[in-house]
Write a protein that holds these residues in place. Structure first.
Motif, PDB file in Angstrom:
ATOM      1  N   ALA A 140      -8.734  10.761  -8.185  1.00 33.22           N
ATOM      2  CA  ALA A 140      -7.212  10.533  -7.786  1.00 33.22           C
ATOM      3  C   ALA A 140      -6.736  11.170  -8.791  1.00 33.22           C
ATOM      4  O   ALA A 140      -5.675  12.395  -8.058  1.00 33.22           O
ATOM      5  CB  ALA A 140      -7.217   9.075  -8.940  1.00 33.22           C
ATOM      6  N   ARG A 159      -3.845  14.217  -6.998  1.00 31.37           N
ATOM      7  CA  ARG A 159      -2.635  14.404  -7.656  1.00 31.37           C
ATOM      8  C   ARG A 159      -2.533  15.645  -7.383  1.00 31.37           C
ATOM      9  O   ARG A 159      -0.931  16.369  -6.980  1.00 31.37           O
ATOM     10  CB  ARG A 159      -2.056  14.085  -8.495  1.00 31.37           C
ATOM     11  CG  ARG A 159      -2.250  12.361  -9.443  1.00 31.37           C
ATOM     12  CD  ARG A 159      -1.676  11.857 -10.177  1.00 31.37           C
ATOM     13  NE  ARG A 159      -2.529  11.997 -11.205  1.00 31.37           N
ATOM     14  CZ  ARG A 159      -4.095  11.186 -11.755  1.00 31.37           C
ATOM     15  NH1 ARG A 159      -4.155  10.005 -11.170  1.00 31.37           N
ATOM     16  NH2 ARG A 159      -4.665  11.687 -13.365  1.00 31.37           N
ATOM     17  N   THR A 162      -0.746   8.352  -2.551  1.00 31.09           N
ATOM     18  CA  THR A 162      -0.672   6.614  -1.790  1.00 31.09           C
ATOM     19  C   THR A 162      -2.813   6.467  -2.094  1.00 31.09           C
ATOM     20  O   THR A 162      -2.449   5.620  -2.520  1.00 31.09           O
ATOM     21  CB  THR A 162      -0.848   6.706  -0.522  1.00 31.09           C
ATOM     22  OG1 THR A 162       0.503   6.962  -0.132  1.00 31.09           O
ATOM     23  CG2 THR A 162      -1.106   5.216   0.325  1.00 31.09           C
ATOM     24  N   SER A 191      -4.653   7.789  -4.254  1.00 30.62           N
ATOM     25  CA  SER A 191      -4.420   8.395  -5.539  1.00 30.62           C
ATOM     26  C   SER A 191      -3.817   6.988  -6.561  1.00 30.62           C
ATOM     27  O   SER A 191      -4.822   6.913  -7.746  1.00 30.62           O
ATOM     28  CB  SER A 191      -3.646   9.948  -6.254  1.00 30.62           C
ATOM     29  OG  SER A 191      -3.741  10.111  -7.657  1.00 30.62           O
ATOM     30  N   ILE A 192      -2.852   6.663  -5.675  1.00 29.53           N
ATOM     31  CA  ILE A 192      -2.302   5.746  -6.650  1.00 29.53           C
ATOM     32  C   ILE A 192      -3.331   4.300  -6.655  1.00 29.53           C
ATOM     33  O   ILE A 192      -2.925   3.706  -7.767  1.00 29.53           O
ATOM     34  CB  ILE A 192      -0.639   5.128  -5.973  1.00 29.53           C
ATOM     35  CG1 ILE A 192       0.274   6.317  -6.474  1.00 29.53           C
ATOM     36  CG2 ILE A 192      -0.104   3.963  -6.260  1.00 29.53           C
ATOM     37  CD1 ILE A 192       1.859   6.579  -5.945  1.00 29.53           C
ATOM     38  N   ALA A 193      -3.343   3.780  -5.492  1.00 32.72           N
ATOM     39  CA  ALA A 193      -4.646   3.558  -5.430  1.00 32.72           C
ATOM     40  C   ALA A 193      -5.811   2.826  -6.115  1.00 32.72           C
ATOM     41  O   ALA A 193      -6.057   1.931  -6.943  1.00 32.72           O
ATOM     42  CB  ALA A 193      -4.756   3.047  -3.969  1.00 32.72           C
ATOM     43  N   PRO A 236      -3.145   3.213 -10.369  1.00 29.56           N
ATOM     44  CA  PRO A 236      -1.684   2.990  -9.904  1.00 29.56           C
ATOM     45  C   PRO A 236      -1.210   2.616 -11.386  1.00 29.56           C
ATOM     46  O   PRO A 236       0.100   3.128 -11.995  1.00 29.56           O
ATOM     47  CB  PRO A 236      -2.300   1.319  -9.695  1.00 29.56           C
ATOM     48  CG  PRO A 236      -3.406   1.049 -10.433  1.00 29.56           C
ATOM     49  CD  PRO A 236      -4.394   2.312 -10.373  1.00 29.56           C
ATOM     50  N   SER A 244      -0.359   5.857 -12.638  1.00 29.86           N
ATOM     51  CA  SER A 244       0.191   7.387 -13.262  1.00 29.86           C
ATOM     52  C   SER A 244       1.400   7.188 -12.809  1.00 29.86           C
ATOM     53  O   SER A 244       1.943   7.628 -11.828  1.00 29.86           O
ATOM     54  CB  SER A 244      -0.728   8.172 -12.552  1.00 29.86           C
ATOM     55  OG  SER A 244      -0.804   9.581 -12.622  1.00 29.86           O
ATOM     56  N   TRP A 261       3.454   8.602  -8.462  1.00 25.27           N
ATOM     57  CA  TRP A 261       4.537   7.126  -8.534  1.00 25.27           C
ATOM     58  C   TRP A 261       5.383   8.337  -8.654  1.00 25.27           C
ATOM     59  O   TRP A 261       6.299   8.326  -7.405  1.00 25.27           O
ATOM     60  CB  TRP A 261       4.767   6.780  -9.511  1.00 25.27           C
ATOM     61  CG  TRP A 261       3.698   5.142  -9.347  1.00 25.27           C
ATOM     62  CD1 TRP A 261       3.316   5.014 -10.036  1.00 25.27           C
ATOM     63  CD2 TRP A 261       3.813   4.352  -7.927  1.00 25.27           C
ATOM     64  NE1 TRP A 261       2.235   4.120  -9.562  1.00 25.27           N
ATOM     65  CE2 TRP A 261       2.772   3.578  -8.291  1.00 25.27           C
ATOM     66  CE3 TRP A 261       4.287   3.902  -6.786  1.00 25.27           C
ATOM     67  CZ2 TRP A 261       2.545   2.572  -7.725  1.00 25.27           C
ATOM     68  CZ3 TRP A 261       3.868   2.992  -6.111  1.00 25.27           C
ATOM     69  CH2 TRP A 261       3.132   2.031  -6.856  1.00 25.27           C
ATOM     70  N   ASP A 270       9.474   4.492  -5.400  1.00 25.18           N
ATOM     71  CA  ASP A 270       8.907   5.316  -6.371  1.00 25.18           C
ATOM     72  C   ASP A 270       8.853   5.360  -7.282  1.00 25.18           C
ATOM     73  O   ASP A 270       8.394   5.600  -8.363  1.00 25.18           O
ATOM     74  CB  ASP A 270       7.962   6.208  -5.560  1.00 25.18           C
ATOM     75  CG  ASP A 270       6.803   5.780  -4.261  1.00 25.18           C
ATOM     76  OD1 ASP A 270       6.242   4.880  -4.100  1.00 25.18           O
ATOM     77  OD2 ASP A 270       6.691   6.277  -3.634  1.00 25.18           O
ATOM     78  N   GLU A 328       9.249   2.634 -10.358  1.00 26.14           N
ATOM     79  CA  GLU A 328       7.866   2.080 -10.277  1.00 26.14           C
ATOM     80  C   GLU A 328       7.525   3.032 -11.750  1.00 26.14           C
ATOM     81  O   GLU A 328       6.438   2.985 -12.619  1.00 26.14           O
ATOM     82  CB  GLU A 328       6.687   2.219  -9.507  1.00 26.14           C
ATOM     83  CG  GLU A 328       6.441   1.289  -8.118  1.00 26.14           C
ATOM     84  CD  GLU A 328       6.424  -0.161  -8.921  1.00 26.14           C
ATOM     85  OE1 GLU A 328       5.427  -0.247 -10.371  1.00 26.14           O
ATOM     86  OE2 GLU A 328       7.006  -1.155  -8.564  1.00 26.14           O
ATOM     87  N   SER A 329       7.589   4.934 -11.115  1.00 28.41           N
ATOM     88  CA  SER A 329       7.477   5.559 -11.894  1.00 28.41           C
ATOM     89  C   SER A 329       7.922   5.299 -13.278  1.00 28.41           C
ATOM     90  O   SER A 329       7.312   5.877 -14.727  1.00 28.41           O
ATOM     91  CB  SER A 329       7.900   7.187 -11.262  1.00 28.41           C
ATOM     92  OG  SER A 329       8.065   8.201 -12.221  1.00 28.41           O
TER      93      SER A 329
END
Length: 292
Positions: A20, A24, A44, A46-48, A51, A53, A57, A76, A79-80
């Motif tokens: 991940a 990024r 996408t 990386s987030i999977a 999550p 981070s 996001w 996004d 979420e961040s």
């Protein structure tokens, strides 16, 4: 999850976190290269894998914003900000999304919050100024530009940005003064040359305008706006042949340049080339209003 337990992607936790992180980092370079779809794909995944981070996001939100996928960008950034509520970058970027969606008051709220965290951030100050201008709060917008200039008076972009606002307000003398300050800092600053040429045209100082626009095109031969402005200047000076040449070139560089079609149509109309004028006006109406 222990080191030996695998996640849903079949990777041990440490390996998933490592993958991940690399994704990024690669996405950051993709963004710098404006390869936003590639960045989104990496982020996408990386987030999977990781999550939690906020950076992932935030970066994916920025790629969505830059490709005008505004609703995805909002999701996004939201979420961040859940993960990192005091991120001035995420707040400023979400504010830009709100502004693009016409949610100007929401944008201002994000910009104000971001500026409490990072009060000397030029890009957030400028975004706030743009939002204020969209609300016709021009004096407040000018105050934000004054703050940007005060941070470093040697930055040509800052003077040019305020010049653009003055030009939007039809305060051409003030705009010319700011573009001149930008050019004192960088005599080869094409944006300031092109915009000053346009401002000079607006107050009928055609020869001076021509000098600036000639220099802008010399420095940047693919500057469609400079060609369009120079075409209008040539028209005002009575040289329709040169005007049409420049407007043809402007439209070649940007087939969606509505103003150039309108000006070229007016010149063709004056020359009684009415079929061509009709075609240009029709194209302008299609581009600006969606006419069939």
């Amino acid at each position: 999850m222990s080191e030996g337990i695998k996640d849903e992607h079949g990777l041990p936790e440490a390996a998933a976190q490592s993958r991940a992180s690399v994704l990024r980092s690669r996405a950051e370079s993709y963004i710098a290269l404006s390869r936003h779809d590639a960045a989104i794909a990496d982020l996408t995944e990386s987030i999977a894998l990781a999550p939690g981070s906020a950076r992932a996001w935030r970066m994916r939100g920025e790629s969505h914003r830059l490709t005008e996928r505004y609703e995805a960008a909002l999701t996004d950034f939201d979420e961040s900000l859940k993960l990192e509520p005091d991120s001035a970058y995420a707040l400023g970027s979400r504010g830009q999304v709100y502004a693009a969606l016409g949610r100007t008051e929401d944008a201002l709220a994000d910009f104000d919050h971001a500026l409490t965290l990072s009060p000397d951030s030029p890009w957030i100050l400028e975004a706030k100024a743009d939002a204020l201008a969209d609300l016709d709060r021009m004096d407040e917008a000018l105050e934000e530009h004054a703050k940007i200039i005060a941070l470093d008076e040697g930055v040509p972009y800052s003077w040019a940005a305020r010049g653009d606002l003055y030009q939007r307000m039809h305060l051409y003398a003030e705009a010319i003064a700011d573009y001149t300050r930008a050019l004192e800092a960088d005599p080869a600053y094409v944006r300031a040359l092109s915009r000053r040429g346009e401002a000079l045209r607006m107050i009928d100082r055609y020869e001076e305008a021509l000098t600036d626009l000639d220099r802008a095109i010399e420095l940047d031969p693919e500057n469609d706006r400079a060609y369009g402005s120079r075409g209008a200047v040539h028209s005002e000076l009575g040289d329709d042949e040169a005007a049409l040449r420049d407007l043809d070139r402007a439209i070649e560089l940007d087939p969606g340049y509505v103003w150039a079609y309108r000006v070229r149509g007016e010149i063709l109309q004056e020359l009684e080339r009415h079929e061509e004028a009709v075609a240009d006006f029709t194209r302008a109406l299609h581009l600006e209003f969606g006419d069939a």
